[in-house]
Design a protein around this motif. Sequence first.
Motif, short mmCIF file in Angstrom:
data_model
loop_
_atom_site.label_atom_id
_atom_site.label_comp_id
_atom_site.label_asym_id
_atom_site.label_seq_id
_atom_site.Cartn_x
_atom_site.Cartn_y
_atom_site.Cartn_z
N VAL A 224 -4.27 15.64 1.78
CA VAL A 224 -5.37 14.81 1.30
C VAL A 224 -5.09 13.34 1.60
O VAL A 224 -4.03 12.80 1.27
CB VAL A 224 -5.59 15.00 -0.21
N VAL A 225 -6.06 12.72 2.25
CA VAL A 225 -6.04 11.28 2.53
C VAL A 225 -7.16 10.67 1.69
O VAL A 225 -8.28 11.19 1.67
CB VAL A 225 -6.29 11.00 4.03
N ALA A 226 -6.86 9.59 0.99
CA ALA A 226 -7.85 8.98 0.10
C ALA A 226 -7.95 7.49 0.35
O ALA A 226 -6.94 6.83 0.58
CB ALA A 226 -7.46 9.23 -1.36
N THR A 227 -9.17 6.96 0.29
CA THR A 227 -9.37 5.51 0.38
C THR A 227 -9.88 5.00 -0.96
O THR A 227 -10.58 5.70 -1.69
CB THR A 227 -10.37 5.13 1.49
N CYS A 228 -9.50 3.76 -1.26
CA CYS A 228 -9.95 3.13 -2.50
C CYS A 228 -9.88 1.62 -2.30
O CYS A 228 -9.45 1.14 -1.25
CB CYS A 228 -9.10 3.57 -3.69
N GLY A 229 -10.27 0.85 -3.34
CA GLY A 229 -10.37 -0.59 -3.17
C GLY A 229 -9.54 -1.43 -4.11
O GLY A 229 -9.80 -2.62 -4.27
N SER A 230 -8.54 -0.84 -4.77
CA SER A 230 -7.68 -1.63 -5.65
C SER A 230 -6.33 -0.95 -5.80
O SER A 230 -6.21 0.27 -5.63
CB SER A 230 -8.32 -1.82 -7.03
N ASN A 231 -5.33 -1.74 -6.15
CA ASN A 231 -3.99 -1.19 -6.38
C ASN A 231 -3.97 -0.28 -7.61
O ASN A 231 -3.23 0.70 -7.65
CB ASN A 231 -2.98 -2.32 -6.55
N LYS A 232 -4.77 -0.63 -8.61
CA LYS A 232 -4.82 0.19 -9.81
C LYS A 232 -5.34 1.59 -9.49
O LYS A 232 -4.80 2.60 -9.96
CB LYS A 232 -5.71 -0.49 -10.86
N LYS A 233 -6.38 1.65 -8.67
CA LYS A 233 -6.90 2.96 -8.26
C LYS A 233 -5.88 3.69 -7.39
O LYS A 233 -5.68 4.90 -7.54
CB LYS A 233 -8.21 2.78 -7.48
N ALA A 234 -5.24 2.95 -6.50
CA ALA A 234 -4.24 3.57 -5.63
C ALA A 234 -3.11 4.19 -6.43
O ALA A 234 -2.64 5.29 -6.12
CB ALA A 234 -3.69 2.53 -4.65
N GLN A 235 -2.67 3.51 -7.48
CA GLN A 235 -1.59 4.05 -8.31
C GLN A 235 -2.01 5.33 -9.00
O GLN A 235 -1.24 6.30 -9.05
CB GLN A 235 -1.18 3.00 -9.35
N ARG A 236 -3.24 5.36 -9.52
CA ARG A 236 -3.73 6.57 -10.18
C ARG A 236 -3.82 7.73 -9.19
O ARG A 236 -3.49 8.87 -9.53
CB ARG A 236 -5.12 6.31 -10.79
N LEU A 237 -4.27 7.45 -7.98
CA LEU A 237 -4.40 8.50 -6.97
C LEU A 237 -3.04 9.02 -6.52
O LEU A 237 -2.85 10.23 -6.35
CB LEU A 237 -5.19 7.97 -5.78
N ARG A 238 -2.09 8.12 -6.34
CA ARG A 238 -0.74 8.56 -5.95
C ARG A 238 -0.12 9.43 -7.04
O ARG A 238 0.61 10.38 -6.75
CB ARG A 238 0.14 7.35 -5.65
N ALA A 239 -0.43 9.11 -8.30
CA ALA A 239 0.11 9.90 -9.40
C ALA A 239 -0.43 11.33 -9.39
O ALA A 239 0.21 12.24 -9.95
CB ALA A 239 -0.22 9.22 -10.74
N LEU A 240 -1.58 11.54 -8.75
CA LEU A 240 -2.12 12.89 -8.61
C LEU A 240 -1.37 13.70 -7.57
O LEU A 240 -1.48 14.93 -7.54
CB LEU A 240 -3.60 12.83 -8.21
N GLY A 241 -0.65 13.00 -6.68
CA GLY A 241 0.04 13.68 -5.59
C GLY A 241 -0.68 13.57 -4.26
O GLY A 241 -0.37 14.32 -3.33
N ILE A 242 -1.65 12.64 -4.17
CA ILE A 242 -2.36 12.43 -2.90
C ILE A 242 -1.34 12.07 -1.82
O ILE A 242 -0.46 11.23 -2.02
CB ILE A 242 -3.40 11.31 -3.04
N HIS A 243 -1.47 12.68 -0.65
CA HIS A 243 -0.47 12.50 0.40
C HIS A 243 -0.50 11.11 1.03
O HIS A 243 0.55 10.54 1.37
CB HIS A 243 -0.68 13.56 1.49
N ARG A 244 -1.69 10.54 1.22
CA ARG A 244 -1.81 9.20 1.80
C ARG A 244 -2.96 8.49 1.13
O ARG A 244 -4.10 8.95 1.16
CB ARG A 244 -2.04 9.29 3.31
N VAL A 245 -2.67 7.36 0.50
CA VAL A 245 -3.69 6.54 -0.14
C VAL A 245 -3.82 5.24 0.64
O VAL A 245 -2.82 4.56 0.89
CB VAL A 245 -3.33 6.24 -1.61
N ILE A 246 -5.04 4.91 1.05
CA ILE A 246 -5.31 3.70 1.82
C ILE A 246 -6.14 2.76 0.96
O ILE A 246 -7.30 3.05 0.64
CB ILE A 246 -6.07 4.01 3.12
N ASN A 247 -5.55 1.64 0.57
CA ASN A 247 -6.30 0.58 -0.10
C ASN A 247 -6.95 -0.26 0.99
O ASN A 247 -6.27 -1.00 1.70
CB ASN A 247 -5.36 -0.27 -0.96
N TYR A 248 -8.27 -0.16 1.11
CA TYR A 248 -8.94 -0.81 2.24
C TYR A 248 -8.90 -2.34 2.14
O TYR A 248 -9.19 -3.02 3.12
CB TYR A 248 -10.38 -0.32 2.37
#
Length: 340
Positions: free
Chosen positions: A152-176
């Motif tokens: 799973v690759v996920a995009t988001c727009g803030s570090n706070k969102k990125a942290q929550r997504l990484r905590a789910l185990g998302i393989h790659r989080v891209i803060n645009y």
Amino acid sequence: MKQPDEGQVLVKVAYAGVNGGCETFRVRGSSYTPFAANQKSQHFTLGAEGSGIVAAVGLGVANLKVGDSVTVGGLGSGAFGEYVLTSAQGCFKVPAASAEAVVLTLSGLTANVALQATGGPLQKGQTVLVTAAGGATGHMGAQLALLAGCTVVATCGSNKKAQRLRALGIHRVINYREEDVAEVLRREYPQAIDIAYEGVGGALRQAVLDNLSPNGCLLSVGYISEYPHVKPDIDEGDKHSSNGSSATGQSDSDLPPAHELFWQRQVIKRGNQTLYGDVWSGADRKDIPRYRQELFDLHAQGKLQAWVDEREFVGVESVVDAIEYMLTGEAIGKVVVRMP
């Protein structure tokens, strides 16, 4: 207060969810949407999803009784009110009327139907890209793909969102805001995206399509970067969406504009790729309850999180503020209004 007719129930709303695309376009009555008639109407329902307690039942209703907790969902459910009169068939019985139940009712269900029926079923080993992954339906889609064994690759727009997504185990989080999404996809996932769950539109949609696998599909669940609160509406004379627009600003004439793909519910073949404007098209109506039940079961088992944004809104009078807040893009998960 009007009492329910045969086959109807009266529900006292406890929580109502904010669905920006449905509600903002419904109010505007934009001509290219199903809500065009609202431009000339003073009476139309708002509130696409909610949870509450059955307050009264009409004749012939055998599956629900006064005091039952239910969810209501659908474009005309009318959840932005203290009470809603709806069909018994449109209600789903739940253990408790909660904000989390609202998340699962429409945002979660959309993701499950889109990924498991229309663009799926998901297969272990597939690469799934979810844009706006910190939002109401995005975080649902990302988790469902993880549960299926996908990368799973996920995009988001803030570090706070990125942290929550990484905590789910998302393989790659891209803060645009910190990385160029198009460049990351080109470098790390060249034509390796099997399924894209896409709700942003604009240049991001083009970046996704540029890196979609030859047999991949794009599921369009919105195009929030082009909504009227960001750019003038098409009805107001702006033709920014009249042609597909690439990340470089060049026209991509083989693509339908985002608003056409979405509101006209188009399904477009692009070679062996498929672009779905109607992410519900792969499911039979009779199967929808099964997809909904699956979500609630996963949530009850602790396998699926339902994110409710931490900012509190209370009462019908706060609905406008809740919608405006959701449109800022700051929310994490679902924006919910609590009805006192």
